[in-house]
Design a protein around this motif. Structure first.
Motif, PDB file in Angstrom:
ATOM      1  N   PRO A 155       0.842  -1.203   0.000  1.00  0.00           N
ATOM      2  CA  PRO A 155       0.000   0.000   0.000  1.00  0.00           C
ATOM      3  C   PRO A 155       0.878   1.253   0.000  1.00  0.00           C
ATOM      4  O   PRO A 155       1.992   1.237   0.520  1.00  0.00           O
ATOM      5  N   PRO A 156       0.399   2.341  -0.568  1.00  0.00           N
ATOM      6  CA  PRO A 156       1.198   3.570  -0.603  1.00  0.00           C
ATOM      7  C   PRO A 156       1.390   4.138   0.802  1.00  0.00           C
ATOM      8  O   PRO A 156       0.515   4.021   1.661  1.00  0.00           O
ATOM      9  N   GLU A 157       2.541   4.737   1.025  1.00  0.00           N
ATOM     10  CA  GLU A 157       2.835   5.353   2.316  1.00  0.00           C
ATOM     11  C   GLU A 157       2.184   6.728   2.384  1.00  0.00           C
ATOM     12  O   GLU A 157       2.133   7.455   1.399  1.00  0.00           O
ATOM     13  N   GLN A 158       1.701   7.071   3.550  1.00  0.00           N
ATOM     14  CA  GLN A 158       1.169   8.406   3.779  1.00  0.00           C
ATOM     15  C   GLN A 158       2.312   9.292   4.253  1.00  0.00           C
ATOM     16  O   GLN A 158       2.972   8.993   5.236  1.00  0.00           O
ATOM     17  N   VAL A 159       2.577  10.364   3.530  1.00  0.00           N
ATOM     18  CA  VAL A 159       3.692  11.247   3.831  1.00  0.00           C
ATOM     19  C   VAL A 159       3.143  12.625   4.169  1.00  0.00           C
ATOM     20  O   VAL A 159       2.231  13.118   3.496  1.00  0.00           O
ATOM     21  N   ASP A 160       3.691  13.234   5.210  1.00  0.00           N
ATOM     22  CA  ASP A 160       3.322  14.593   5.573  1.00  0.00           C
ATOM     23  C   ASP A 160       4.064  15.553   4.638  1.00  0.00           C
ATOM     24  O   ASP A 160       5.224  15.893   4.861  1.00  0.00           O
ATOM     25  N   THR A 161       3.400  15.952   3.569  1.00  0.00           N
ATOM     26  CA  THR A 161       4.029  16.781   2.543  1.00  0.00           C
ATOM     27  C   THR A 161       4.492  18.114   3.109  1.00  0.00           C
ATOM     28  O   THR A 161       5.540  18.629   2.736  1.00  0.00           O
ATOM     29  N   ARG A 162       3.730  18.676   4.025  1.00  0.00           N
ATOM     30  CA  ARG A 162       4.096  19.965   4.606  1.00  0.00           C
ATOM     31  C   ARG A 162       5.435  19.868   5.325  1.00  0.00           C
ATOM     32  O   ARG A 162       6.273  20.761   5.232  1.00  0.00           O
ATOM     33  N   ARG A 163       5.678  18.776   6.005  1.00  0.00           N
ATOM     34  CA  ARG A 163       6.947  18.592   6.715  1.00  0.00           C
ATOM     35  C   ARG A 163       8.101  18.442   5.725  1.00  0.00           C
ATOM     36  O   ARG A 163       9.182  19.002   5.930  1.00  0.00           O
ATOM     37  N   VAL A 164       7.878  17.711   4.641  1.00  0.00           N
ATOM     38  CA  VAL A 164       8.926  17.527   3.634  1.00  0.00           C
ATOM     39  C   VAL A 164       9.293  18.869   3.002  1.00  0.00           C
ATOM     40  O   VAL A 164      10.477  19.199   2.851  1.00  0.00           O
ATOM     41  N   VAL A 165       8.300  19.673   2.648  1.00  0.00           N
ATOM     42  CA  VAL A 165       8.555  20.975   2.045  1.00  0.00           C
ATOM     43  C   VAL A 165       9.237  21.905   3.045  1.00  0.00           C
ATOM     44  O   VAL A 165      10.147  22.662   2.693  1.00  0.00           O
ATOM     45  N   THR A 166       8.830  21.854   4.303  1.00  0.00           N
ATOM     46  CA  THR A 166       9.447  22.694   5.332  1.00  0.00           C
ATOM     47  C   THR A 166      10.919  22.356   5.508  1.00  0.00           C
ATOM     48  O   THR A 166      11.777  23.254   5.553  1.00  0.00           O
ATOM     49  N   VAL A 167      11.238  21.082   5.602  1.00  0.00           N
ATOM     50  CA  VAL A 167      12.636  20.673   5.779  1.00  0.00           C
ATOM     51  C   VAL A 167      13.471  21.077   4.569  1.00  0.00           C
ATOM     52  O   VAL A 167      14.571  21.620   4.710  1.00  0.00           O
ATOM     53  N   TRP A 212      22.580  31.651  -5.898  1.00  0.00           N
ATOM     54  CA  TRP A 212      21.250  31.843  -6.471  1.00  0.00           C
ATOM     55  C   TRP A 212      20.442  30.550  -6.518  1.00  0.00           C
ATOM     56  O   TRP A 212      19.209  30.575  -6.395  1.00  0.00           O
ATOM     57  N   THR A 213      21.116  29.433  -6.659  1.00  0.00           N
ATOM     58  CA  THR A 213      20.403  28.149  -6.625  1.00  0.00           C
ATOM     59  C   THR A 213      19.772  27.928  -5.256  1.00  0.00           C
ATOM     60  O   THR A 213      18.610  27.522  -5.137  1.00  0.00           O
ATOM     61  N   ALA A 214      20.547  28.217  -4.205  1.00  0.00           N
ATOM     62  CA  ALA A 214      20.028  28.043  -2.843  1.00  0.00           C
ATOM     63  C   ALA A 214      18.911  29.044  -2.544  1.00  0.00           C
ATOM     64  O   ALA A 214      17.899  28.692  -1.926  1.00  0.00           O
ATOM     65  N   VAL A 215      19.082  30.285  -2.978  1.00  0.00           N
ATOM     66  CA  VAL A 215      18.054  31.300  -2.733  1.00  0.00           C
ATOM     67  C   VAL A 215      16.762  30.931  -3.455  1.00  0.00           C
ATOM     68  O   VAL A 215      15.666  31.003  -2.879  1.00  0.00           O
ATOM     69  N   LEU A 216      16.869  30.523  -4.701  1.00  0.00           N
ATOM     70  CA  LEU A 216      15.664  30.149  -5.452  1.00  0.00           C
ATOM     71  C   LEU A 216      15.036  28.860  -4.930  1.00  0.00           C
ATOM     72  O   LEU A 216      13.815  28.707  -4.971  1.00  0.00           O
ATOM     73  N   GLY A 217      15.860  27.939  -4.420  1.00  0.00           N
ATOM     74  CA  GLY A 217      15.300  26.738  -3.792  1.00  0.00           C
ATOM     75  C   GLY A 217      14.452  27.084  -2.583  1.00  0.00           C
ATOM     76  O   GLY A 217      13.356  26.545  -2.385  1.00  0.00           O
ATOM     77  N   GLY A 250      10.354  26.781  -2.144  1.00  0.00           N
ATOM     78  CA  GLY A 250       9.759  26.125  -0.983  1.00  0.00           C
ATOM     79  C   GLY A 250       8.673  26.976  -0.350  1.00  0.00           C
ATOM     80  O   GLY A 250       7.613  26.478   0.038  1.00  0.00           O
ATOM     81  N   VAL A 251       8.925  28.282  -0.243  1.00  0.00           N
ATOM     82  CA  VAL A 251       7.898  29.193   0.287  1.00  0.00           C
ATOM     83  C   VAL A 251       6.689  29.196  -0.642  1.00  0.00           C
ATOM     84  O   VAL A 251       5.539  29.158  -0.183  1.00  0.00           O
ATOM     85  N   LEU A 252       6.938  29.229  -1.944  1.00  0.00           N
ATOM     86  CA  LEU A 252       5.840  29.154  -2.909  1.00  0.00           C
ATOM     87  C   LEU A 252       5.064  27.850  -2.746  1.00  0.00           C
ATOM     88  O   LEU A 252       3.832  27.833  -2.823  1.00  0.00           O
ATOM     89  N   GLY A 253       5.768  26.763  -2.513  1.00  0.00           N
ATOM     90  CA  GLY A 253       5.096  25.482  -2.273  1.00  0.00           C
ATOM     91  C   GLY A 253       4.190  25.517  -1.054  1.00  0.00           C
ATOM     92  O   GLY A 253       3.089  24.969  -1.068  1.00  0.00           O
ATOM     93  N   HIS A 254       4.644  26.183   0.017  1.00  0.00           N
ATOM     94  CA  HIS A 254       3.796  26.334   1.207  1.00  0.00           C
ATOM     95  C   HIS A 254       2.551  27.148   0.887  1.00  0.00           C
ATOM     96  O   HIS A 254       1.453  26.808   1.351  1.00  0.00           O
ATOM     97  N   LEU A 255       2.720  28.210   0.118  1.00  0.00           N
ATOM     98  CA  LEU A 255       1.563  29.028  -0.243  1.00  0.00           C
ATOM     99  C   LEU A 255       0.564  28.247  -1.089  1.00  0.00           C
ATOM    100  O   LEU A 255      -0.649  28.361  -0.892  1.00  0.00           O
ATOM    101  N   VAL A 256       1.061  27.433  -2.003  1.00  0.00           N
ATOM    102  CA  VAL A 256       0.172  26.617  -2.833  1.00  0.00           C
ATOM    103  C   VAL A 256      -0.562  25.596  -1.966  1.00  0.00           C
ATOM    104  O   VAL A 256      -1.773  25.392  -2.126  1.00  0.00           O
ATOM    105  N   MET A 257       0.155  24.968  -1.026  1.00  0.00           N
ATOM    106  CA  MET A 257      -0.522  23.994  -0.154  1.00  0.00           C
ATOM    107  C   MET A 257      -1.585  24.667   0.703  1.00  0.00           C
ATOM    108  O   MET A 257      -2.659  24.110   0.933  1.00  0.00           O
TER     109      MET A 257
END
Length: 72
Positions: A10-22, A50-55, A59-66
């Motif tokens: 069965p598929p694992e349930q993952v806390d997406t918010r925690r993954v994006v936060t980390v 710039w790679t780190a800043v955009l990453g 991530g912040v954009l991902g939180h806003l979308v969630m």
């Protein structure tokens, strides 16, 4: 084709918010460290910084979308 295949697990349930936060925090820490070390900041024309800043920004954009997706 073998006939004695096991059923898929069965598929694992993952806390997406925690993954994006980390991930966002790791990118933010990397951006700060790269910005503080002059040799790393200047390396490769500042591409690593710039790679780190955009990453972190993505991530912040991902939180806003969630948050937007869970809004009533």
């Amino acid at each position: 084709m073998p006939k004695n295949l096991r059923p898929a697990p069965p598929p694992e349930q993952v806390d997406t918010r925690r993954v994006v936060t980390v991930g966002t925090l790791l990118f933010a820490v990397a951006a700060v460290v790269i910005a503080l070390v002059p040799a790393w900041r200047a390396a490769d024309g500042g591409r690593w910084l710039w790679t780190a800043v955009l990453g972190a920004a993505l991530g912040v954009l991902g939180h806003l979308v969630m948050r937007w997706q869970k809004a009533p």
